[in-house]
Every structure is written in C-alpha cells, then in structure tokens.
Write an enzyme that holds these catalytic residues in place. Structure first.
Site, PDB file in Angstrom:
ATOM      1  N   THR A  93       0.865  -1.179   0.000  1.00 11.79           N
ATOM      2  CA  THR A  93       0.000   0.000   0.000  1.00 11.79           C
ATOM      3  C   THR A  93       0.895   1.220   0.000  1.00 11.79           C
ATOM      4  O   THR A  93       1.473   1.577   1.028  1.00 11.79           O
ATOM      5  CB  THR A  93      -0.924   0.000   1.231  1.00 11.79           C
ATOM      6  OG1 THR A  93      -1.707  -1.201   1.231  1.00 11.79           O
ATOM      7  CG2 THR A  93      -1.856   1.200   1.204  1.00 11.79           C
ATOM      8  N   LYS A 167      -6.997   1.090  -3.758  1.00 11.54           N
ATOM      9  CA  LYS A 167      -6.626   0.546  -2.445  1.00 11.54           C
ATOM     10  C   LYS A 167      -6.731   1.606  -1.360  1.00 11.54           C
ATOM     11  O   LYS A 167      -7.285   1.357  -0.274  1.00 11.54           O
ATOM     12  CB  LYS A 167      -5.209  -0.021  -2.514  1.00 11.54           C
ATOM     13  CG  LYS A 167      -4.600  -0.403  -1.165  1.00 11.54           C
ATOM     14  CD  LYS A 167      -5.348  -1.513  -0.456  1.00 11.54           C
ATOM     15  CE  LYS A 167      -4.597  -1.931   0.800  1.00 11.54           C
ATOM     16  NZ  LYS A 167      -5.347  -2.928   1.579  1.00 11.54           N
ATOM     17  N   LYS A 236      -0.445   5.865   8.486  1.00  7.44           N
ATOM     18  CA  LYS A 236       0.363   6.064   7.284  1.00  7.44           C
ATOM     19  C   LYS A 236      -0.514   6.059   6.044  1.00  7.44           C
ATOM     20  O   LYS A 236      -0.404   6.928   5.167  1.00  7.44           O
ATOM     21  CB  LYS A 236       1.433   4.964   7.194  1.00  7.44           C
ATOM     22  CG  LYS A 236       2.311   4.995   5.946  1.00  7.44           C
ATOM     23  CD  LYS A 236       1.785   4.126   4.802  1.00  7.44           C
ATOM     24  CE  LYS A 236       1.762   2.647   5.152  1.00  7.44           C
ATOM     25  NZ  LYS A 236       1.337   1.830   3.971  1.00  7.44           N
TER      26      LYS A 236
END
Length: 289
Positions: A93, A167, A236
């Site tokens: 990711t 995503k 994050k």
C-alpha cells in the site's frame, strides 16, 4: 504453469503470500531485511536471495513492504531491483506518486501495481482480493500468481497508479465504517442498548457487508490486540489518502476525524494496537471506559 518468482517482504502478509506461491508449485526466491523471517519459507522449499536484486532474476518479483520508504530502498537502493529483468509486481500500500515513479522507472520487465484487500488470516487462506493495474499482457502473465494468493482479481486499468488509488480509497472507507460504527455503538450504549445488540440488528438488516461484521466484532469485544493491521500503518495510509486528495483538490472532511482518532489510539494505547482501536476515541469522548 510453474513460474520463477522472487518475493521481497516477509511480514505476516508477505510470508503467507509467499507460502501460498510455494504451495501452488512455483519456484520462489525470498529476501527480507530481517533474515530470520526467511527460515520458515526455506523449510518449505524457498530459495534464499542474497539481495533484492538477486531475488529479481526470474520472471516476476513481488514486493510486499510496509511503506513508501521501504519500497524505494528495495527498488532504487543498493542492490535494488531497478533495472533487473523481472516484472515488478508491487502488492504494498503505497502513495500514488510513488506508483507513478515506479511505473515511469520500470526496468525491461515492466511494472504492475497489485495491492490487496484482506487481513493476515485471509492471506494465510489464499483468500485475498487483488486489485491490479498495468499493461494487459503483464496482468495476463501474473494471473497464475494472483490465483495462488487470492480468491479474485480486479483489473482496474492499464495505468498502475489506478490500483493504488483504489486501495487507498478502500482503506479510507474501512476507517470511515469504523468511525460510524463507533459513534453509533457509543450512542446506543449510553442509551441502554448493548453494543452487541445494535451490531446484530444492523448487520442482520441494512449493514450485512463483511466489513461491518468483522470490524463490528472487534469494536464490541474491544479486541485490539494482537493487531492484524497496526494503527501506525493505518495512520500512514490515511496520510497517503490525504496526499492524493490534496493533489486532486478533493475535500475529505471525514478523513481528518479518522486521522485524529488514529493518533489518539496510538498515543494512549501504543503502537502495537490494531487500527480499529481508533473507535476508542469516540467511547472515551463520551465518558465510557
């Protein structure tokens, strides 16, 4: 059809994915920054690589790393995979900007973005959902590998960053669902309705999607350890969502709330807590333990 595959990044997700590639009959060469994580896969028939570049000498090299910096080091760092003959498939990711850089700087093998949806249990069971973008011929080559690690692959275009945008959008929606459930559960509980009762009614009627059932159970049971996906990693990811939103001039006010609640969870609970613990900020704000 057996393929020669490199796999870089052997955390809980990556180790499970590499193990499933071995189980499907592929020749897998593995590398990890912490060498100790390699041993279990060597026992199952994997080959140890001396460096990231060494792992990228076959047909495909797959990376599953924690953040943008780790991916940059593995690709562009000393003995990195940039310029090697393998097709680079990134399952990490990462931000849209880095995905664009990886696509523009891809070696002769090309580049595919293929982040996955699913927690470690899904990875172990080869039940991940793969979101893939890249040239059609490259995606075709990857089909046997995606079939070995997941239950379904979604092709979302020929530009690799599109997969990363999907995503990141999905991870934002997970946290939005956690926030909504935490607020609704707190309201119900303060009014005398148990959290479990509310969850059973809502998932049995209007909100029967797996995300509500899975994360709803975590919230009801205060099940935040061991973490399947830690709050710092969630924070994050929300930072990457914010970067994409800023670049596209998209207002996302709920994102700010989610980020603050993740920060609160980390500050109070520690960095080893699951990202669903962001819901604790709502309970504490309402005076509940």
């Amino acid at each position: 059809m057996m393929m020669k595959v490199g796999f870089i990044g052997l955390g809980r997700m990556g180790a499970a994915m590499a193990s499933n590639l071995l189980a499907a009959g592929h020749e897998v060469t593995v590398w990890n920054r912490s060498p100790g994580k390699v041993a279990a896969l060597l026992d199952r028939g994997a080959i140890r690589a001396a460096s990231p570049a060494d792992a990228a000498q076959g047909e495909v090299v797959m990376t599953m790393l924690s953040d943008d910096q780790a991916v940059e080091e593995v690709v562009f760092g000393t003995a990195g995979i940039a310029g090697t003959p393998a097709l680079h498939v990134s399952h990490s990711t990462i931000g849209v900007a880095l995905a664009e850089r990886l696509a523009d700087g891809a070696g002769p093998g090309g580049f595919v973005s293929a982040p996955v949806f699913g927690r470690p249990a899904a990875a172990e069971a080869a039940q991940l959902f793969v979101v893939a973008a890249g040239e059609a011929s490259a995606l075709d080559r990857c089909t046997p590998l995606f079939d070995a690690i997941g239950q379904r692959t979604y092709r979302v275009g020929d530009a690799p960053p599109a997969a990363n945008l999907v995503k990141l959008s999905g991870n934002f929606m997970i946290m939005a669902a956690v926030e909504a459930m935490a607020e609704a559960m707190t309201l119900a509980e303060k009014g005398g309705v148990p959290r479990r009762t509310l969850l059973d009614v809502l998932t049995g009627t209007l909100f029967g999607a797996p995300i509500y059932k899975t994360y709803g159970d975590f919230l009801v049971e205060d099940r935040f350890r061991p973490a399947g996906f830690t709050a710092p990693l969630g924070l994050k990811d929300m930072g990457l969502v914010d970067a994409a939103a800023s670049a596209s001039r998209v207002p996302m006010p709920l994102l700010g709330i989610v980020r603050d609640h993740l920060r609160t969870a980390i500050a109070i609970e520690g960095e080893d807590v699951d990202w669903v613990a962001a819901g604790l900020a709502v309970r504490r704000g309402a005076g509940l333990g």
